[in-house]
Structure formats: structure tokens, C-alpha cells
Design a protein around this motif. Structure first.
Motif: not given
Length: 101
Positions: A8-9, A14-23, A79-82
Motif C-alpha cells: 500500500i501507499t 500521514k505516515m507517522d499517524e499511520f504507523l502509530d495506529v498500525l503498531v 488501515v484503509l483511511p490512510f
């Protein structure tokens, strides 16, 4: 065993916020997926907005069985919103594995 690869791209900025949610939220959900053996998330070196998921499943049938489960749906919901783009998800089965001695 079946290995699933999903790439995914992430939306710009939004990467920092995504990584927080992901982890913190999404990856822990994978531990409850029916038939999952392992789950790994990798961030791109050449393109830092790319993320690859590698999931090992007991079988393709086990993977398909897990898709409608609440934890799997919640993972996608998180995940999908990012996501700004996604490559086609593909599945592989082992031909032969070796480990260096």
C-alpha cells in the motif's frame, strides 16, 4: 503454508499517524486471525510512503475464512483511511526453503 503480500501507499503526511495506529491497534488484531502463522509490516526504503504486509497463513482456505471475522474487518477499518493506493494482493506457496549453515 501460503504467503500473502500486500503493498500500500500511505497518503502524504500521514505516515507517522499511520504507523502509530498500525503498531498500537492494527497489528495486535492479526494475532487473532484464523489460520495466521505470522504477520510482518515493512516500510519502503526507496519510497518511504510504501508499506508491505507479509502474512503467513496455514492455507489459502484459512486466510479466506478469516476475512469476514470482526478482527480482520477492524484491521481494514483502521488501515484503509490512510491508504492512497494499493497494488494487487498476491499469494505464494513454498517451492523449497533453505537456510545458510
Amino acid at each position: 503454508m501460503v504467503l500473502e503480500r500486500a503493498e500500500i501507499t500511505i497518503k502524504r503526511g500521514k505516515m507517522d499517524e499511520f504507523l502509530d495506529v498500525l503498531v498500537e491497534q492494527a497489528i495486535p488484531l492479526t494475532q487473532t486471525f484464523t489460520g495466521i502463522i505470522s504477520f510482518t509490516a515493512l516500510r519502503g526504503e526507496e519510497d518511504a510512503d510504501n508499506v508491505m504486509f507479509l502474512a503467513e497463513w496455514q492455507s489459502i482456505e484459512a486466510h479466506l475464512e478469516s476475512r469476514p471475522e470482526p478482527a480482520h474487518a477492524k484491521f481494514r477499518e483502521l488501515v484503509l483511511p490512510f491508504v492512497s493506493a494499493a497494488k494487487t494482493t498476491v499469494h505464494f506457496h513454498s517451492v523449497k526453503s533453505v537456510r545458510p549453515v
